[in-house]
Design a protein around this motif. Structure first.
Motif, PDB file in Angstrom:
ATOM      1  N   HIS A 538      -8.808  -8.007   5.308  1.00 52.31           N
ATOM      2  CA  HIS A 538      -9.692  -8.949   5.908  1.00 52.31           C
ATOM      3  C   HIS A 538     -10.543  -8.519   4.405  1.00 52.31           C
ATOM      4  CE1 HIS A 538      -8.622 -10.909   9.711  1.00 52.31           C
ATOM      5  NE2 HIS A 538      -8.217  -9.248   9.734  1.00 52.31           N
ATOM      6  N   LEU A 539     -10.501  -7.504   4.661  1.00 49.62           N
ATOM      7  CA  LEU A 539     -12.106  -7.239   2.819  1.00 49.62           C
ATOM      8  C   LEU A 539     -11.262  -8.185   1.822  1.00 49.62           C
ATOM      9  CD1 LEU A 539     -14.080  -6.088   1.675  1.00 49.62           C
ATOM     10  CD2 LEU A 539     -13.306  -3.436   1.595  1.00 49.62           C
ATOM     11  N   LEU A 540      -9.925  -7.475   1.702  1.00 50.91           N
ATOM     12  CA  LEU A 540      -9.372  -8.390   0.458  1.00 50.91           C
ATOM     13  C   LEU A 540      -9.451  -9.592   1.110  1.00 50.91           C
ATOM     14  CD1 LEU A 540      -6.211  -5.694   0.103  1.00 50.91           C
ATOM     15  CD2 LEU A 540      -8.086  -6.088  -1.399  1.00 50.91           C
ATOM     16  N   ALA A 541      -8.745 -10.340   1.469  1.00 55.32           N
ATOM     17  CA  ALA A 541      -8.952 -11.397   2.004  1.00 55.32           C
ATOM     18  C   ALA A 541     -10.525 -12.349   1.274  1.00 55.32           C
ATOM     19  CB  ALA A 541      -8.486 -11.916   3.459  1.00 55.32           C
ATOM     20  N   SER A 542     -11.213 -11.308   1.986  1.00 54.31           N
ATOM     21  CA  SER A 542     -12.903 -12.345   1.111  1.00 54.31           C
ATOM     22  C   SER A 542     -12.510 -11.909   0.128  1.00 54.31           C
ATOM     23  CB  SER A 542     -13.628 -11.446   2.008  1.00 54.31           C
ATOM     24  OG  SER A 542     -13.780  -9.636   1.535  1.00 54.31           O
ATOM     25  N   LEU A 543     -12.072 -11.016  -0.740  1.00 53.19           N
ATOM     26  CA  LEU A 543     -12.166 -10.989  -2.072  1.00 53.19           C
ATOM     27  C   LEU A 543     -11.980 -12.036  -3.456  1.00 53.19           C
ATOM     28  CD1 LEU A 543     -12.380  -7.405  -3.008  1.00 53.19           C
ATOM     29  CD2 LEU A 543     -14.313  -9.071  -3.091  1.00 53.19           C
ATOM     30  N   GLY A 544     -10.064 -12.416  -2.127  1.00 58.03           N
ATOM     31  CA  GLY A 544      -9.785 -13.308  -3.070  1.00 58.03           C
ATOM     32  C   GLY A 544      -8.252 -13.206  -3.396  1.00 58.03           C
ATOM     33  N   VAL A 545      -8.128 -12.161  -2.386  1.00 53.77           N
ATOM     34  CA  VAL A 545      -6.617 -11.091  -2.804  1.00 53.77           C
ATOM     35  C   VAL A 545      -6.087 -11.201  -1.843  1.00 53.77           C
ATOM     36  CG1 VAL A 545      -5.958  -8.852  -3.728  1.00 53.77           C
ATOM     37  CG2 VAL A 545      -8.108  -9.445  -4.186  1.00 53.77           C
ATOM     38  N   ASP A 546      -4.781 -10.966  -2.772  1.00 48.76           N
ATOM     39  CA  ASP A 546      -3.623 -11.446  -1.099  1.00 48.76           C
ATOM     40  C   ASP A 546      -3.018  -9.662  -0.789  1.00 48.76           C
ATOM     41  OD1 ASP A 546      -3.444 -14.041  -1.088  1.00 48.76           O
ATOM     42  OD2 ASP A 546      -1.942 -14.398  -2.637  1.00 48.76           O
ATOM     43  N   CYS A 547      -2.467  -9.534   0.273  1.00 46.78           N
ATOM     44  CA  CYS A 547      -2.771  -7.854   0.504  1.00 46.78           C
ATOM     45  C   CYS A 547      -1.231  -7.798   0.706  1.00 46.78           C
ATOM     46  CB  CYS A 547      -3.473  -7.076   1.919  1.00 46.78           C
ATOM     47  SG  CYS A 547      -2.863  -5.860   2.354  1.00 46.78           S
ATOM     48  N   ILE A 548      -0.142  -7.104   0.062  1.00 47.08           N
ATOM     49  CA  ILE A 548       0.806  -7.370   0.493  1.00 47.08           C
ATOM     50  C   ILE A 548       1.528  -5.184   0.731  1.00 47.08           C
ATOM     51  CG2 ILE A 548       3.237  -7.102  -0.516  1.00 47.08           C
ATOM     52  CD1 ILE A 548       2.998  -8.619  -2.399  1.00 47.08           C
ATOM     53  N   VAL A 549       2.450  -5.007   1.876  1.00 51.02           N
ATOM     54  CA  VAL A 549       2.276  -3.655   2.313  1.00 51.02           C
ATOM     55  C   VAL A 549       3.837  -4.043   2.223  1.00 51.02           C
ATOM     56  CG1 VAL A 549       2.748  -2.631   4.881  1.00 51.02           C
ATOM     57  CG2 VAL A 549       0.627  -4.105   3.782  1.00 51.02           C
ATOM     58  N   VAL A 550       3.913  -1.794   1.415  1.00 52.33           N
ATOM     59  CA  VAL A 550       5.082  -1.881   1.571  1.00 52.33           C
ATOM     60  C   VAL A 550       5.456  -0.643   1.770  1.00 52.33           C
ATOM     61  CG1 VAL A 550       4.851  -2.492  -1.448  1.00 52.33           C
ATOM     62  CG2 VAL A 550       4.702  -0.564  -0.784  1.00 52.33           C
ATOM     63  N   GLY A 551       6.192  -0.280   1.392  1.00 54.56           N
ATOM     64  CA  GLY A 551       7.419   1.223   2.441  1.00 54.56           C
ATOM     65  C   GLY A 551       7.398   0.486   3.807  1.00 54.56           C
ATOM     66  N   VAL A 552       7.230  -0.366   4.306  1.00 58.39           N
ATOM     67  CA  VAL A 552       8.295  -0.586   5.933  1.00 58.39           C
ATOM     68  C   VAL A 552       9.352  -0.357   5.935  1.00 58.39           C
ATOM     69  CG1 VAL A 552       7.966  -2.669   7.324  1.00 58.39           C
ATOM     70  CG2 VAL A 552       6.121  -2.958   5.792  1.00 58.39           C
ATOM     71  N   GLU A 553       9.753   1.019   7.143  1.00 62.08           N
ATOM     72  CA  GLU A 553      10.862   1.336   7.123  1.00 62.08           C
ATOM     73  C   GLU A 553      11.558   0.602   8.416  1.00 62.08           C
ATOM     74  OE1 GLU A 553      12.494   3.424   4.791  1.00 62.08           O
ATOM     75  OE2 GLU A 553      10.602   2.122   3.367  1.00 62.08           O
ATOM     76  N   ASN A 554      10.981   0.406   9.282  1.00 58.51           N
ATOM     77  CA  ASN A 554      11.604  -0.116  11.100  1.00 58.51           C
ATOM     78  C   ASN A 554      10.622  -1.501  11.252  1.00 58.51           C
ATOM     79  OD1 ASN A 554       8.809   0.596  12.172  1.00 58.51           O
ATOM     80  ND2 ASN A 554       9.885   2.635  11.263  1.00 58.51           N
ATOM     81  N   GLN A 555      11.054  -2.064  12.111  1.00 53.72           N
ATOM     82  CA  GLN A 555      10.878  -3.390  13.329  1.00 53.72           C
ATOM     83  C   GLN A 555       9.377  -2.969  13.643  1.00 53.72           C
ATOM     84  OE1 GLN A 555      11.737  -6.470  13.012  1.00 53.72           O
ATOM     85  NE2 GLN A 555       9.672  -7.042  13.474  1.00 53.72           N
ATOM     86  N   PRO A 556       9.005  -1.751  14.546  1.00 52.17           N
ATOM     87  CA  PRO A 556       7.696  -1.554  15.312  1.00 52.17           C
ATOM     88  C   PRO A 556       6.995  -1.167  13.553  1.00 52.17           C
ATOM     89  CG  PRO A 556       9.481  -0.205  15.865  1.00 52.17           C
ATOM     90  CD  PRO A 556      10.018  -0.932  14.644  1.00 52.17           C
ATOM     91  N   THR A 557       6.592  -1.048  12.636  1.00 47.84           N
ATOM     92  CA  THR A 557       5.746  -0.994  11.364  1.00 47.84           C
ATOM     93  C   THR A 557       5.385  -2.224  11.578  1.00 47.84           C
ATOM     94  OG1 THR A 557       6.479   0.890  10.688  1.00 47.84           O
ATOM     95  CG2 THR A 557       5.311  -0.350   9.000  1.00 47.84           C
ATOM     96  N   ALA A 558       6.827  -3.523  11.053  1.00 46.55           N
ATOM     97  CA  ALA A 558       7.104  -5.030  10.756  1.00 46.55           C
ATOM     98  C   ALA A 558       5.726  -5.585  11.963  1.00 46.55           C
ATOM     99  CB  ALA A 558       7.609  -5.662  10.364  1.00 46.55           C
ATOM    100  N   THR A 559       6.502  -5.064  13.665  1.00 47.65           N
ATOM    101  CA  THR A 559       5.173  -6.209  14.301  1.00 47.65           C
ATOM    102  C   THR A 559       4.105  -5.364  14.191  1.00 47.65           C
ATOM    103  OG1 THR A 559       7.481  -5.781  15.520  1.00 47.65           O
ATOM    104  CG2 THR A 559       5.160  -6.789  16.980  1.00 47.65           C
ATOM    105  N   ALA A 560       3.544  -4.847  14.096  1.00 41.67           N
ATOM    106  CA  ALA A 560       2.030  -3.915  14.102  1.00 41.67           C
ATOM    107  C   ALA A 560       1.846  -4.997  12.957  1.00 41.67           C
ATOM    108  CB  ALA A 560       1.894  -2.513  13.452  1.00 41.67           C
TER     109      ALA A 560
END
Length: 592
Positions: A538-560
């Motif tokens: 949300h902080l990045l979104a307020s600055l106009g910055v898209d957030c990309i999360v890397v290192g996702v190794e399983n579905q529970p992480t993706a769901t969270a």
């Protein structure tokens, strides 16, 4: 003695003395007074004599003074004695007045100036003269020129401390400097290194071509080795064809190794000896203080033993006293050489893989990241974290970046020419912080390189490590804005691992941020990690910055991540890095 100065002053002015002995007339010995002998010594002695008043103004000077200094005795009357002395006096001489007040006598070595401007050393004795009531009336200064004595002393010191053949320090001077280095190292908790150097083929050359050729080889070796070392290092001829280098400043095992390598490289070009070119190599043993020893003789012995270990391994090598360290440093050197060779022909040694970036809501690919792999001979491919730090330390990381960018640009152009749908996906490329300097490579800024190689760069995203933005360099802002004008998107990488200045970030044209690290690994099982990622998003979104999360190794992480509003992700759970050919097949399956 009260009337002595006036009588001597008359004599110094050239007026003849009334004493027949002074005039050279033969007279009976019994008729000569003590004053006559004193006057004889004053006029004809080799010791310079000056008599001054209590304020050190000259009253009279003898002929020896004129012979030594070049000044006429009459012209200096009334001069302050200080005009004859160098401004750079020993502290003892500056304090002579205090000594004269206390002890009425001073003796020491001073540097004086002749009339022609030349400086010379003299041994000076000053005596204070008092009258019957104890009042100071005069100072008598007697001195001799010791420049010849000092020159002889210097020659003796030179012969005692320097090798006459090579001009290098000899073993005696080396031991003295080693003792000094050890005292300083103990006082300041520092380290130094001792490099024992031996020529591998000296005996063969000396025996076959003669001692004159051997001497010529030693002199040329001394010159070559000296050019490698810094002015505050010591190079000594230890004996025969053995040399020792003492490195005192900024010493580590790595820096000692680097010096050893440069010394061996200095011996590689053939030597011109006795009308022919002769190949010569050396072996070097490296001892480090204090880990190898805190005793001078033992340190030399260890370095000597390490040198023989290097010689047994083959000519032109070096070895540390610590065999494990020697193996580690040799392995490090091997890696450095291999990486340098690989970057000399990167097309044969490096490969590019592409990992898709996924929209978590639709499951479709929305971008790619180009990832480089090093393929050393007979080894498994290495990830960037396994070789990029070494490339950075060697100043080669920017060169690698340019190769990666060139490969990605050509691949994108290939997709465009073949109407591949992959050409529509943006591609992210990670670059090192040195690449952000204006003249980081071939004096060509990054934006100029991109203009020359890509007509349109709007599909390109450059990722910059977050800790490279810890400062606020003004030139970086200018470069980033020039890249933005080219259409290049800018992203921050490793946001979960490094420091970032959010106030500075808000002023930069950054449009993406990649979040990774331990925070992502624990997001599926720790509520606090989930909330923290959501807050950063949300902080990045307020600055106009898209957030990309890397290192996702399983579905529970993706769901969270989806629960925290994150929409873009990357990791092996969705797709592992793959070649461009494999990527085309994988992408086709995603469209079916």
């Amino acid at each position: 003695m009260d009337d002595g100065p006036s009588r001597n002053s008359d004599t110094a002015h050239g007026e003849p003395s009334g004493n027949p002995l002074v005039q050279g007339l033969p007279i009976p010995r019994g008729e000569v007074s003590q004053r006559d002998f004193a006057e004889l010594a004053f006029l004809h002695g080799l010791v310079g004599i000056i008599i001054t008043d209590p304020e050190h103004r000259i009253l009279v000077a003898n002929p020896a003074f004129s012979a030594i200094t070049g000044y006429d005795g009459q012209e200096v009357i009334g001069w302050d004695i200080s005009v004859f002395h160098s401004r750079e006096q020993k502290p003892e001489y500056h304090e002579q007045c205090q000594h004269l007040d206390l002890k009425h006598r001073w003796q020491g070595e001073v540097l004086c100036r002749r009339k022609n401007g030349e400086y010379y050393p003299e041994l000076l004795i000053i005596n204070a003269v008092h009258d019957a009531q104890g009042r100071l009336t005069h100072y008598v200064r007697a001195f001799i020129d010791i420049s010849t004595l000092k020159a002889n002393e210097s020659q003796l010191r030179l012969k005692a401390h320097y090798d006459p053949l090579t001009g290098l320090a000899n073993r005696l001077l080396l031991n003295d400097r080693l003792a000094h280095a050890m005292r300083r190292a103990k006082r300041h908790d520092r380290r130094f290194a001792l490099l024992f150097i031996d020529l591998d083929c000296f005996k063969r050359i000396n025996d076959s071509l003669g001692h004159a050729a051997g001497d010529q080889l030693l002199k040329q070796t001394a010159r070559r080795l000296s050019r490698v070392l810094r002015s505050d290092d010591t190079l000594a001829r230890f004996g025969g064809d053995e040399f020792v280098a003492l490195l005192e400043h900024d010493v580590s095992s790595a820096s000692a190794q680097n010096v050893a390598i440069r010394l061996l490289e200095a011996l590689e070009p053939p030597f011109w000896i006795a009308g022919q070119h002769l190949p010569v190599s050396g072996s070097i043993g490296i001892a480090l203080y204090p880990q190898d020893s805190d005793d001078i003789d033992e340190l030399i012995h260890h370095a000597d033993a390490a040198m023989y270990a290097a010689k047994r391994a083959g000519h032109g090598r070096y070895a540390f006293v610590d065999k494990a360290l020697s193996r580690d440093m040799q392995a490090q050197l091997t890696r450095e050489i291999a990486l340098r060779e690989a970057l000399g022909a990167p097309d044969r040694h490096f490969r590019l893989l592409y990992q898709p970036q996924i929209d978590l809501q639709t499951g479709r690919p929305v971008g790619l990241e180009a990832l480089v792999r090093w393929h050393p001979p007979s080894q498994e491919p290495l990830l960037p974290r396994q070789f990029l730090p070494l490339a950075r330390s060697l100043g080669l990381a920017v060169r690698l970046d340019r190769w990666v960018l060139g490969q990605v640009i050509r691949q994108h152009q290939h997709w465009l020419m073949n109407d591949s749908p992959l050409a529509k996906l943006p591609i992210a490329v990670n670059i090192v912080d040195q690449h952000l300097l204006e003249d980081a490579f071939d004096h060509q800024p990054l934006d100029r390189f991109l203009r020359e190689h890509a007509e349109d760069a709007s599909w390109l995203t450059l990722e910059i490590a977050s800790d490279s933005l810890a400062g606020e360099p003004e030139e970086l802002q200018h470069l980033l804005r020039r890249l933005q004008r080219l259409g290049v998107k800018l992203a921050i990488d490793e946001l979960g691992d490094g420091y970032v200045n959010f106030a500075y970030l808000s002023r930069l044209p950054i449009r993406q941020a990649k979040l990774n690290g331990a925070l992502v690994a624990s997001v599926a099982r720790q509520e606090r990690s989930q909330k923290l990622i959501g807050g950063i998003h949300h902080l990045l979104a307020s600055l106009g910055v898209d957030c990309i999360v890397v290192g996702v190794e399983n579905q529970p992480t993706a769901t969270a991540l989806i629960a925290q509003g994150v929409t873009r992700s990357q990791g092996n759970h969705f797709a592992a890095p793959m070649t461009a050919a494999d990527l085309a097949g994988w992408y086709q399956t995603q469209q079916d």
